[in-house]
Scaffold this motif. Structure first.
Motif, PDB file in Angstrom:
ATOM      1  N   THR A   1       0.860  -1.180   0.000  1.00  0.00           N
ATOM      2  CA  THR A   1       0.000   0.000   0.000  1.00  0.00           C
ATOM      3  C   THR A   1       0.897   1.230   0.000  1.00  0.00           C
ATOM      4  N   LEU A   2       0.947   1.917  -1.120  1.00  0.00           N
ATOM      5  CA  LEU A   2       1.923   2.997  -1.299  1.00  0.00           C
ATOM      6  C   LEU A   2       1.728   4.106  -0.271  1.00  0.00           C
ATOM      7  N   SER A   3       0.490   4.482  -0.006  1.00  0.00           N
ATOM      8  CA  SER A   3       0.257   5.579   0.939  1.00  0.00           C
ATOM      9  C   SER A   3       0.788   5.231   2.328  1.00  0.00           C
ATOM     10  N   SER A   4       0.631   3.976   2.737  1.00  0.00           N
ATOM     11  CA  SER A   4       1.158   3.561   4.049  1.00  0.00           C
ATOM     12  C   SER A   4       2.678   3.648   4.076  1.00  0.00           C
TER      13      SER A   4
ATOM     14  N   TYR B   1       0.882  14.228  -4.304  1.00  0.00           N
ATOM     15  CA  TYR B   1      -0.282  13.340  -4.248  1.00  0.00           C
ATOM     16  C   TYR B   1       0.155  11.881  -4.364  1.00  0.00           C
ATOM     17  N   VAL B   2      -0.551  11.013  -3.636  1.00  0.00           N
ATOM     18  CA  VAL B   2      -0.307   9.569  -3.677  1.00  0.00           C
ATOM     19  C   VAL B   2      -1.610   8.886  -4.077  1.00  0.00           C
ATOM     20  N   ASN B   3      -1.524   8.045  -5.104  1.00  0.00           N
ATOM     21  CA  ASN B   3      -2.704   7.338  -5.612  1.00  0.00           C
ATOM     22  C   ASN B   3      -2.470   5.839  -5.445  1.00  0.00           C
ATOM     23  N   ASP B   4      -3.190   5.232  -4.481  1.00  0.00           N
ATOM     24  CA  ASP B   4      -3.008   3.798  -4.222  1.00  0.00           C
ATOM     25  C   ASP B   4      -3.544   2.947  -5.364  1.00  0.00           C
TER      26      ASP B   4
END
Length: 629
Positions: A16-19, A49-52
């Motif tokens: 999970t990229l945002s994590s 910005y982060v897009n999972d």
């Protein structure tokens, strides 16, 4: 088996990229995405910005873009394979091994990391025991906070020679020795390498403990103050920089990496808020370590203690760096005040003093020049020749031909300016008052105030516009019209007389008459001497009636400056050419510099005349056009 695109896709899908990003960047939800301030450039308004769902991050401010793997590489400073391995471990995936031998080595290294990680936990626990009381007192005296001790993992190794086998019984003696924790003598005796030392873990770029550094509490004869782990399958001191895993994210924020001499310096800087510091491990910077630094920034800042050892360390680093220099790749050098290391300076003067010093590093070439210039007395021609030979030898080690040529040229120019300084003027300066106190600027005392009949005749002849319409005569004519400017340019006029002997009589007359004028008298020499007024159609503004006094004086000063600069440069150029046979390289470099300056003066002279002529033409056209209209 190779790492295929399909394998990497599966790895990204499991992360999970945002994590991952939120471990170091504060993010808030914005619809289907997360947003925050970009970690790659300083900003106050979020544009990152982060897009999972799409598995990428993007900054609309600086253009940073990537996925989980590139985040670990670009933000955390890991090598590609290290990033892959760390993410794979988190995702529960096996990294494909390129071949069985490599897989076996990787497995062995992983086992040894288990040893060093376990030893680190033991050292930290030991610091809190009764055995570690003296170490705790020492660290407190050094002013290290509890947070700093935790962040850097400080520990304690007791004096017990057999402490580690008892503390880590699940690892065999061979593994402890291979990890560098135990020493095995030729007779087969085994004992702990680190005893009676404050311990610091050394990490790789992924943040794993791979080695240790230990410092004794009290100085003891025959005992090294600092002791590092030996080279092992985990640890190569020439390829490792202490604190790199913590410094890399900070470097991306500040755009600067600071290299200090030891790991206690790194700790002191970090506690003072300077997190982008690293250190070599007991040796001078190696070529590999320099390459690691240059991958982070173009000009790393090397900070050395202000003692003789620090100066020698700086030169060792410069000597290593010279062959590797490339366009936009160099070093900045900082030397601390004598007798101080970073910890001392911060304690005495505060973190701002350290920041101020780091903010003004000397260039590599400045440091090289200063070191060799001051290396030994330069009181003889032979010693000066030795200085030049050393400088050229350094330059010749540079592999890049363009940089090598530029270094040779600049070092030659510095040497020429040092070895052949401009000679002092032999004639005394003109002194504007005091009769007998006036200077003997032409080899004979100046006559008493007031123009002699001969000088008055010379003045009248030289000021006839039909005889010499050039800048020299026009300028002297202008000084006659504006005598209050003569004293202002007295020294320049004395120099002018030396370069133009034909005008010496007139200049002497001007200087004489300036002595007789009241400082507030606005009259001109013409009214004093009865000489005719200058021609009314002169192209020079300072000779035309109606010109504002301020404009006339400004242009007159420009003319005097140009008249003095040109012959002075010509004389300097002639002297430089004359010594070409004895110093061809230095003479050639100085000739080039003087010719450029002379060309600039000639260009100013050319435009000076054109501008005055244009002004005169415009002024003469205005009445005619007005009459026509």
């Amino acid at each position: 088996m190779a790492i295929t695109p399909q394998w990497k896709d599966e790895l990204r899908a499991r992360i999970t990229l945002s994590s991952l990003v939120m471990r170091s960047v504060k993010l808030t939800r914005a619809g289907r995405e997360f947003k925050g301030c970009c970690p790659f450039h300083g900003e106050k308004t979020p544009s990152f910005y982060v897009n999972d769902a799409k598995q990428f991050y993007h900054c609309f401010g600086c253009g940073a873009h990537g996925d989980a793997i590139s985040w670990m590489v670009d933000h955390n400073g890991l090598a590609f394979m290290d990033a892959i391995k760390e993410l794979a471990a988190e995702a529960g995936m096996e990294v494909p091994a390129p071949d069985p031998v490599a897989a076996q080595k990787a497995e062995a290294r992983a086992s040894l990391i288990d040893v060093t990680e376990a030893a680190q936990r033991y050292f930290v626990e030991n610091l809190g025991t009764a055995s570690g009381a003296a170490a705790r007192d020492y660290l407190q005296r050094r002013g290290l906070s509890a947070a700093t001790l935790r962040e850097f993992g400080f520990g304690w190794a007791s004096e017990d020679k057999q402490a580690l086998p008892r503390a880590l019984p699940h690892f065999g003696e061979d593994m402890l020795a291979e990890a560098g924790m135990r020493i095995v003598t030729d007779s087969g005796e085994r004992y702990d390498r680190f005893r009676g030392r404050v311990m610091l873990p050394i990490h790789d770029a992924r943040g794993r403990v791979i080695a240790f550094g230990g410092r004794i509490l009290d100085k003891r004869d025959g005992v090294a103050k600092y002791l590092n782990s030996p080279d092992t399958p985990l640890f190569d001191k020439g390829r490792t920089l202490y604190n790199l895993h913590r410094a890399a994210p900070a470097v991306r924020q500040t755009g600067r990496v600071v290299v200090v001499e030891g790991y206690m310096d790194v700790v002191a800087l970090a506690q003072a808020g300077i997190a982008e510091a690293v250190a070599p491990l007991g040796t001078a910077l190696t070529e590999m370590q320099l390459e690691m630094l240059w991958r982070m920034v173009e000009v790393p800042v090397l900070c050395f203690d202000g003692d003789a050892a620090g100066q020698r360390a700086a030169m060792r680093a410069i000597t290593r760096a010279l062959p590797l220099l490339a366009p936009m790749r160099s070093l900045g050098i900082v030397r601390l005040p004598a007798g101080l290391d970073p910890d001392d300076l911060i304690r005495e003067s505060g973190a701002k003093a350290m920041q101020d010093i780091l903010g003004q590093p000397a260039s590599l070439i400045e440091t090289l020049w200063a070191f060799e210039r001051d290396a030994q007395p330069l009181t003889t021609p032979e010693a000066k020749a030795g200085l030049k030979a050393r400088l050229m030898a350094h330059a010749d080690t540079i592999a890049d031909p363009e940089i090598r040529s530029l270094y040779r040229r600049e070092l030659s120019e510095r040497f020429s300016a040092f070895a052949y300084p401009p000679r002092a003027q032999t004639a005394p300066r003109y002194q504007p008052s005091g009769g007998a106190q006036r200077g003997n600027w032409r080899g004979a005392n100046m006559p008493p105030p007031g123009l002699s009949s001969e000088a008055r005749t010379t003045l009248g002849k030289l000021m006839q516009g039909a005889q010499r319409q050039n800048l020299l005569i026009a300028t002297l004519h202008g000084l006659a019209l504006h005598p209050q400017q003569i004293r202002r340019h007295a020294e320049a006029l004395v120099q002018l007389a030396r370069h133009h002997p034909e005008s010496a009589d007139l200049i002497e007359s001007l200087l004489e008459l300036a002595e007789t004028l009241d400082s507030h008298d606005p009259s001109t020499i013409w009214s004093q001497t009865g000489q005719p007024a200058p021609p009314a159609d002169s192209p020079f503004a300072f000779l035309r009636e109606g010109t504002e006094a301020g404009d006339a004086c400004e242009e007159l000063a420009e003319a005097v400056t140009l008249l003095v600069e040109r012959p002075a440069l010509e004389a300097a150029l002639a002297a430089t050419i004359a010594r070409f046979e004895n110093d061809p390289e230095g003479s050639f470099a100085e000739q080039a510099r003087l010719r450029l300056q002379l060309a600039a003066v000639n260009e100013r002279l050319k435009h000076f005349g054109r501008r005055k002529a244009a002004m005169a033409a415009t002024d003469s056209e205005t009445p005619r056009r007005a009459g026509t209209d």
